[in-house]
Design a protein around this motif. Structure first.
Motif, PDB file in Angstrom:
ATOM      1  N   ARG A  20      85.815 -50.929 -19.121  1.00  0.00           N
ATOM      2  CA  ARG A  20      86.581 -49.687 -19.297  1.00  0.00           C
ATOM      3  C   ARG A  20      85.809 -48.459 -18.836  1.00  0.00           C
ATOM      4  O   ARG A  20      86.385 -47.407 -18.603  1.00  0.00           O
ATOM      5  CB  ARG A  20      87.045 -49.530 -20.749  1.00  0.00           C
ATOM      6  CG  ARG A  20      85.957 -49.286 -21.748  1.00  0.00           C
ATOM      7  CD  ARG A  20      86.505 -49.495 -23.162  1.00  0.00           C
ATOM      8  NE  ARG A  20      85.430 -49.464 -24.135  1.00  0.00           N
ATOM      9  CZ  ARG A  20      85.085 -48.373 -24.813  1.00  0.00           C
ATOM     10  NH1 ARG A  20      85.731 -47.249 -24.629  1.00  0.00           N
ATOM     11  NH2 ARG A  20      84.100 -48.426 -25.674  1.00  0.00           N
ATOM     12  N   HIS A  21      84.472 -48.577 -18.724  1.00  0.00           N
ATOM     13  CA  HIS A  21      83.687 -47.423 -18.267  1.00  0.00           C
ATOM     14  C   HIS A  21      83.657 -47.298 -16.745  1.00  0.00           C
ATOM     15  O   HIS A  21      83.208 -46.285 -16.223  1.00  0.00           O
ATOM     16  CB  HIS A  21      82.257 -47.519 -18.789  1.00  0.00           C
ATOM     17  CG  HIS A  21      82.176 -47.577 -20.280  1.00  0.00           C
ATOM     18  ND1 HIS A  21      82.617 -46.553 -21.081  1.00  0.00           N
ATOM     19  CD2 HIS A  21      81.749 -48.549 -21.124  1.00  0.00           C
ATOM     20  CE1 HIS A  21      82.443 -46.883 -22.349  1.00  0.00           C
ATOM     21  NE2 HIS A  21      81.933 -48.092 -22.404  1.00  0.00           N
ATOM     22  N   MET A  43      97.654 -54.864  -9.815  1.00  0.00           N
ATOM     23  CA  MET A  43      98.647 -55.326  -8.844  1.00  0.00           C
ATOM     24  C   MET A  43     100.018 -55.601  -9.484  1.00  0.00           C
ATOM     25  O   MET A  43     101.051 -55.284  -8.921  1.00  0.00           O
ATOM     26  CB  MET A  43      98.138 -56.590  -8.155  1.00  0.00           C
ATOM     27  CG  MET A  43      98.983 -57.035  -6.972  1.00  0.00           C
ATOM     28  SD  MET A  43      98.360 -58.568  -6.272  1.00  0.00           S
ATOM     29  CE  MET A  43      99.103 -58.490  -4.629  1.00  0.00           C
ATOM     30  N   TYR A  44      99.993 -56.222 -10.671  1.00  0.00           N
ATOM     31  CA  TYR A  44     101.262 -56.569 -11.332  1.00  0.00           C
ATOM     32  C   TYR A  44     101.743 -55.410 -12.193  1.00  0.00           C
ATOM     33  O   TYR A  44     100.968 -54.850 -12.972  1.00  0.00           O
ATOM     34  CB  TYR A  44     101.079 -57.818 -12.203  1.00  0.00           C
ATOM     35  CG  TYR A  44     102.220 -58.058 -13.167  1.00  0.00           C
ATOM     36  CD1 TYR A  44     103.499 -58.327 -12.711  1.00  0.00           C
ATOM     37  CD2 TYR A  44     102.006 -58.013 -14.546  1.00  0.00           C
ATOM     38  CE1 TYR A  44     104.551 -58.535 -13.600  1.00  0.00           C
ATOM     39  CE2 TYR A  44     103.049 -58.225 -15.446  1.00  0.00           C
ATOM     40  CZ  TYR A  44     104.313 -58.486 -14.966  1.00  0.00           C
ATOM     41  OH  TYR A  44     105.345 -58.682 -15.854  1.00  0.00           O
ATOM     42  N   ARG A  45     103.002 -55.054 -12.022  1.00  0.00           N
ATOM     43  CA  ARG A  45     103.594 -54.034 -12.886  1.00  0.00           C
ATOM     44  C   ARG A  45     104.716 -54.663 -13.683  1.00  0.00           C
ATOM     45  O   ARG A  45     105.689 -55.146 -13.103  1.00  0.00           O
ATOM     46  CB  ARG A  45     104.147 -52.889 -12.050  1.00  0.00           C
ATOM     47  CG  ARG A  45     103.048 -52.006 -11.515  1.00  0.00           C
ATOM     48  CD  ARG A  45     103.654 -50.690 -11.075  1.00  0.00           C
ATOM     49  NE  ARG A  45     102.748 -49.994 -10.190  1.00  0.00           N
ATOM     50  CZ  ARG A  45     103.130 -49.034  -9.362  1.00  0.00           C
ATOM     51  NH1 ARG A  45     104.398 -48.692  -9.298  1.00  0.00           N
ATOM     52  NH2 ARG A  45     102.242 -48.431  -8.590  1.00  0.00           N
ATOM     53  N   ASN A  84      97.585 -56.511 -19.975  1.00  0.00           N
ATOM     54  CA  ASN A  84      97.049 -55.418 -20.801  1.00  0.00           C
ATOM     55  C   ASN A  84      97.597 -54.090 -20.265  1.00  0.00           C
ATOM     56  O   ASN A  84      98.007 -53.996 -19.115  1.00  0.00           O
ATOM     57  CB  ASN A  84      95.517 -55.349 -20.707  1.00  0.00           C
ATOM     58  CG  ASN A  84      94.838 -56.660 -21.009  1.00  0.00           C
ATOM     59  OD1 ASN A  84      95.101 -57.658 -20.368  1.00  0.00           O
ATOM     60  ND2 ASN A  84      93.929 -56.653 -21.971  1.00  0.00           N
ATOM     61  N   LYS A  85      97.528 -53.047 -21.092  1.00  0.00           N
ATOM     62  CA  LYS A  85      98.024 -51.742 -20.642  1.00  0.00           C
ATOM     63  C   LYS A  85      96.887 -50.762 -20.330  1.00  0.00           C
ATOM     64  O   LYS A  85      97.132 -49.680 -19.814  1.00  0.00           O
ATOM     65  CB  LYS A  85      98.934 -51.133 -21.719  1.00  0.00           C
ATOM     66  CG  LYS A  85     100.237 -51.898 -21.910  1.00  0.00           C
ATOM     67  CD  LYS A  85     101.393 -51.260 -21.148  1.00  0.00           C
ATOM     68  CE  LYS A  85     102.653 -52.103 -21.195  1.00  0.00           C
ATOM     69  NZ  LYS A  85     103.210 -52.211 -22.554  1.00  0.00           N
ATOM     70  N   ASN A  86      95.653 -51.106 -20.697  1.00  0.00           N
ATOM     71  CA  ASN A  86      94.557 -50.178 -20.412  1.00  0.00           C
ATOM     72  C   ASN A  86      94.236 -50.191 -18.905  1.00  0.00           C
ATOM     73  O   ASN A  86      94.377 -51.212 -18.238  1.00  0.00           O
ATOM     74  CB  ASN A  86      93.318 -50.524 -21.261  1.00  0.00           C
ATOM     75  CG  ASN A  86      93.125 -52.004 -21.443  1.00  0.00           C
ATOM     76  OD1 ASN A  86      93.765 -52.789 -20.750  1.00  0.00           O
ATOM     77  ND2 ASN A  86      92.251 -52.409 -22.333  1.00  0.00           N
ATOM     78  N   ASP A  87      93.820 -49.034 -18.397  1.00  0.00           N
ATOM     79  CA  ASP A  87      93.704 -48.844 -16.948  1.00  0.00           C
ATOM     80  C   ASP A  87      92.898 -49.919 -16.227  1.00  0.00           C
ATOM     81  O   ASP A  87      93.265 -50.348 -15.138  1.00  0.00           O
ATOM     82  CB  ASP A  87      93.044 -47.490 -16.637  1.00  0.00           C
ATOM     83  CG  ASP A  87      93.973 -46.341 -16.980  1.00  0.00           C
ATOM     84  OD1 ASP A  87      95.174 -46.595 -17.194  1.00  0.00           O
ATOM     85  OD2 ASP A  87      93.477 -45.197 -17.037  1.00  0.00           O
ATOM     86  N   HIS A  88      91.776 -50.327 -16.819  1.00  0.00           N
ATOM     87  CA  HIS A  88      90.879 -51.217 -16.069  1.00  0.00           C
ATOM     88  C   HIS A  88      91.360 -52.675 -16.035  1.00  0.00           C
ATOM     89  O   HIS A  88      90.860 -53.464 -15.253  1.00  0.00           O
ATOM     90  CB  HIS A  88      89.451 -51.120 -16.607  1.00  0.00           C
ATOM     91  CG  HIS A  88      89.292 -51.642 -18.001  1.00  0.00           C
ATOM     92  ND1 HIS A  88      89.838 -51.012 -19.098  1.00  0.00           N
ATOM     93  CD2 HIS A  88      88.660 -52.729 -18.479  1.00  0.00           C
ATOM     94  CE1 HIS A  88      89.530 -51.691 -20.186  1.00  0.00           C
ATOM     95  NE2 HIS A  88      88.824 -52.739 -19.842  1.00  0.00           N
ATOM     96  N   GLU A 148      95.572 -52.485 -25.654  1.00  0.00           N
ATOM     97  CA  GLU A 148      94.311 -51.835 -25.287  1.00  0.00           C
ATOM     98  C   GLU A 148      93.116 -52.775 -25.392  1.00  0.00           C
ATOM     99  O   GLU A 148      91.969 -52.360 -25.225  1.00  0.00           O
ATOM    100  CB  GLU A 148      94.059 -50.617 -26.190  1.00  0.00           C
ATOM    101  CG  GLU A 148      95.146 -49.563 -26.107  1.00  0.00           C
ATOM    102  CD  GLU A 148      95.267 -48.958 -24.715  1.00  0.00           C
ATOM    103  OE1 GLU A 148      94.221 -48.626 -24.131  1.00  0.00           O
ATOM    104  OE2 GLU A 148      96.402 -48.855 -24.215  1.00  0.00           O
ATOM    105  N   CYS A 149      93.362 -54.035 -25.681  1.00  0.00           N
ATOM    106  CA  CYS A 149      92.269 -55.012 -25.844  1.00  0.00           C
ATOM    107  C   CYS A 149      91.440 -55.083 -24.566  1.00  0.00           C
ATOM    108  O   CYS A 149      91.960 -54.963 -23.460  1.00  0.00           O
ATOM    109  CB  CYS A 149      92.880 -56.367 -26.176  1.00  0.00           C
ATOM    110  SG  CYS A 149      91.675 -57.660 -26.475  1.00  0.00           S
ATOM    111  N   ASN A 150      90.119 -55.295 -24.718  1.00  0.00           N
ATOM    112  CA  ASN A 150      89.236 -55.377 -23.548  1.00  0.00           C
ATOM    113  C   ASN A 150      89.040 -56.807 -23.034  1.00  0.00           C
ATOM    114  O   ASN A 150      88.269 -57.025 -22.101  1.00  0.00           O
ATOM    115  CB  ASN A 150      87.885 -54.737 -23.864  1.00  0.00           C
ATOM    116  CG  ASN A 150      88.010 -53.221 -23.910  1.00  0.00           C
ATOM    117  OD1 ASN A 150      88.694 -52.623 -23.076  1.00  0.00           O
ATOM    118  ND2 ASN A 150      87.389 -52.605 -24.902  1.00  0.00           N
TER     119      ASN A 150
END
Ligand SMILES: [Zn+2]
Ligand SMILES: [Zn+2]
Length: 176
Positions: A20-21, A43-45, A84-88, A148-150
């Protein structure tokens, strides 16, 4: 490898292929020079629909598309997609080939393409064993960290589709 080096390496970058960093991480992210696994971030939305069946159908179409495209470059051992929904991690797709040479050819080709009106960005990834990267709680529907899980929250194709894709790949690699 020395323990000093181990401490210095970012666990998330090496085990999950994304941290995430990002580039601002205080630990090391060193891209592999070559790997059997390539990653296409974001890539997948996920289809914006309340109907779970429609979401799955659209996902299956996406999965068939990317699997078939990648399989042209060589034998695939895994294609995994994060929801997941978090950016990374959002929509990350990992392609693990049997041979790093085939992964290299696929990466070079993908990097010249566009997908969903955006240029595809593809790189090698250290991730070769997805068991360490996947959130097991998500599979059991009990992950308290949610979107938001990593760790990887995988969306899987319907098993019928996966069987068909694997059969087609087997024929491609065994019938000349
Ligand atoms: Zn990191
Ligand atoms: Zn989780």
């Amino acid at each position: 490898m020395s323990s000093y080096e181990d401490r210095d390496k970012c666990h998330f970058y090496y085990k999950i292929g994304a941290c995430r960093h990002g580039d601002r991480c205080s630990k090391k992210h060193i891209r592999p020079a070559i790997s059997a696994t390539i990653i296409v971030p974001n890539m997948y939305r996920k289809t914006d629909a309340d109907n779970p069946q429609m979401v799955q159908e659209n996902f299956d179409a996406f999965y068939e598309d990317v699997f078939t495209e990648a399989a042209r470059f060589g034998e695939l051992q895994a294609v995994v997609v994060c929801e997941n929904k978090n950016d990374h991690l959002s929509g990350n797709v990992y392609f693990k080939f049997a041979s790093p040479r085939d992964a290299h050819a696929a990466k070079d080709s993908f990097n010249t393409r566009w997908y969903n009106e955006r240029p595809v960005y593809c790189e090698f990834s250290h991730v070769t064993d997805f068991r360490d990267a996947v959130c097991r709680k998500h599979d059991a529907n009990t992950c308290e960290r949610g979107d938001e899980c990593n760790f990887m929250h995988l969306r899987r194709p319907t098993s019928k589709l996966l069987v068909e894709l694997e059969k087609a790949q087997w024929r491609q690699n065994h019938v000349q």
